[in-house]
Design an enzyme around this catalytic site. Sequence first.
Site, PDB file in Angstrom:
ATOM      1  N   HIS A 158     -47.392 -40.925 -65.505  1.00 56.52           N
ATOM      2  CA  HIS A 158     -46.956 -41.213 -64.135  1.00 56.52           C
ATOM      3  C   HIS A 158     -46.385 -39.982 -63.434  1.00 56.52           C
ATOM      4  O   HIS A 158     -46.224 -40.001 -62.207  1.00 56.52           O
ATOM      5  CB  HIS A 158     -45.890 -42.306 -64.124  1.00 56.52           C
ATOM      6  CG  HIS A 158     -46.364 -43.639 -64.618  1.00 56.52           C
ATOM      7  ND1 HIS A 158     -47.508 -44.235 -64.137  1.00 56.52           N
ATOM      8  CD2 HIS A 158     -45.854 -44.480 -65.555  1.00 56.52           C
ATOM      9  CE1 HIS A 158     -47.677 -45.396 -64.758  1.00 56.52           C
ATOM     10  NE2 HIS A 158     -46.706 -45.560 -65.620  1.00 56.52           N
ATOM     11  N   ASP A 193     -53.555 -47.179 -70.910  1.00 55.51           N
ATOM     12  CA  ASP A 193     -52.229 -47.753 -70.711  1.00 55.51           C
ATOM     13  C   ASP A 193     -52.340 -48.894 -69.697  1.00 55.51           C
ATOM     14  O   ASP A 193     -53.214 -48.865 -68.817  1.00 55.51           O
ATOM     15  CB  ASP A 193     -51.293 -46.665 -70.187  1.00 55.51           C
ATOM     16  CG  ASP A 193     -49.836 -47.083 -70.097  1.00 55.51           C
ATOM     17  OD1 ASP A 193     -49.060 -46.728 -70.986  1.00 55.51           O
ATOM     18  OD2 ASP A 193     -49.489 -47.756 -69.100  1.00 55.51           O
ATOM     19  N   HIS A 195     -50.621 -49.546 -67.201  1.00 54.75           N
ATOM     20  CA  HIS A 195     -50.308 -49.111 -65.841  1.00 54.75           C
ATOM     21  C   HIS A 195     -51.195 -47.931 -65.432  1.00 54.75           C
ATOM     22  O   HIS A 195     -51.546 -47.088 -66.263  1.00 54.75           O
ATOM     23  CB  HIS A 195     -48.835 -48.709 -65.730  1.00 54.75           C
ATOM     24  CG  HIS A 195     -47.889 -49.815 -66.060  1.00 54.75           C
ATOM     25  ND1 HIS A 195     -47.100 -49.803 -67.181  1.00 54.75           N
ATOM     26  CD2 HIS A 195     -47.633 -50.976 -65.412  1.00 54.75           C
ATOM     27  CE1 HIS A 195     -46.381 -50.926 -67.216  1.00 54.75           C
ATOM     28  NE2 HIS A 195     -46.692 -51.637 -66.150  1.00 54.75           N
ATOM     29  N   ASP A 282     -49.090 -50.768 -74.208  1.00 53.39           N
ATOM     30  CA  ASP A 282     -48.370 -51.797 -73.453  1.00 53.39           C
ATOM     31  C   ASP A 282     -49.299 -52.839 -72.852  1.00 53.39           C
ATOM     32  O   ASP A 282     -48.841 -53.791 -72.218  1.00 53.39           O
ATOM     33  CB  ASP A 282     -47.461 -51.186 -72.389  1.00 53.39           C
ATOM     34  CG  ASP A 282     -48.117 -50.085 -71.585  1.00 53.39           C
ATOM     35  OD1 ASP A 282     -49.313 -49.799 -71.812  1.00 53.39           O
ATOM     36  OD2 ASP A 282     -47.441 -49.490 -70.731  1.00 53.39           O
TER      37      ASP A 282
END
Length: 342
Positions: A158, A193, A195, A282
């Site tokens: 991120h 991931d 996200h 995740d």
Amino acid sequence: MLVIHHPDQALHDPDQVFRTGKFIAQPDRAERYRVFLDIVTQLKLEIAVAPLDQADAIAAVHDRDYVEFLKSVHSRWIEHPDYGPVVIPNVHPTHRMYRRPTELLGELGWYSNSTSCPIVTDTWRAVFASAQVAVHGADRLSAGNGPVYAMCRPPGHHAYPDLMTGVCFLNNAAIAARRLMRSFGKVAIIDIDVHHCNGTQFVFWEDPDVFVASIHVDPSLSAPYYAGYADETGAGQGKGANFNQPLPWATGNEPWLKAIEAAVSRIRGFAPGALVVSLGFDAGAEDPVGTFKITGDGFAEAARRIAGLQVPTLLVQEGGYLSPALGGYLQSFLTAFEGRAS
């Protein structure tokens, strides 16, 4: 498979984070590092400690002023007797504000877009070590070792060149990809991931030599909210080199694997010299994030499909948080990637 890590990665361990109007348990605990290290030890993989001697590699992605800020912010913070024990911003600029301040609270807000990156005494040491793990992993892959698992923690996908966000401070995958370009020319990144890899996408948005593919929860439903939509395909010379596949809440193995196969097909057409896998767990059904429903078998099948590209590959750890299933997810992926019996 060669595994790279560094013990300093466990030094960053804030126990809480401020979200949804309250302090909640911080998902990125140092125990994740120990879980991952236990698994690779049990698998009897070759394990090496990264040297901490390639600071300049970070500057290939991150602004030097931002890096210097990360190094110094905690020491500046504790000089204020009225400030709390953890560095957390309380102001942020918007698109209507363009001037970077030099006062600590203003500068902290400038370099962070949320309260999700609490900074404690040894955060910089852990963040730096995590980035150095990615750099050393890239160097070992370039030297002919492969595949390589860079056991990065804290995660990084991120992080923008001058922005910490989403428990990420330095973008390990982007730093590694830039490093690999020196040896392999074109590089592809596949991010699994749960996200979207908004920081990684930003870094390579106009770069025709890096293909970025991300499979993630629809950003209209979850963080990072402001990037990760299917119509974001790059710009300039990089137009077409960004491939997002947002998926609905509670996505299970079959549609997730179909999306991974679509990304693999696009990467095969791109014909990279090397591959970086931003490896998040995740998406797991038992992960506390509670977003997707991917099983251990799903992660194993994803590993087999990605390994089928048959290009030099660096695995860079991203998310995947504490649950009884976390170690099993890693074991399933690594054993399948190598074609070993689990």
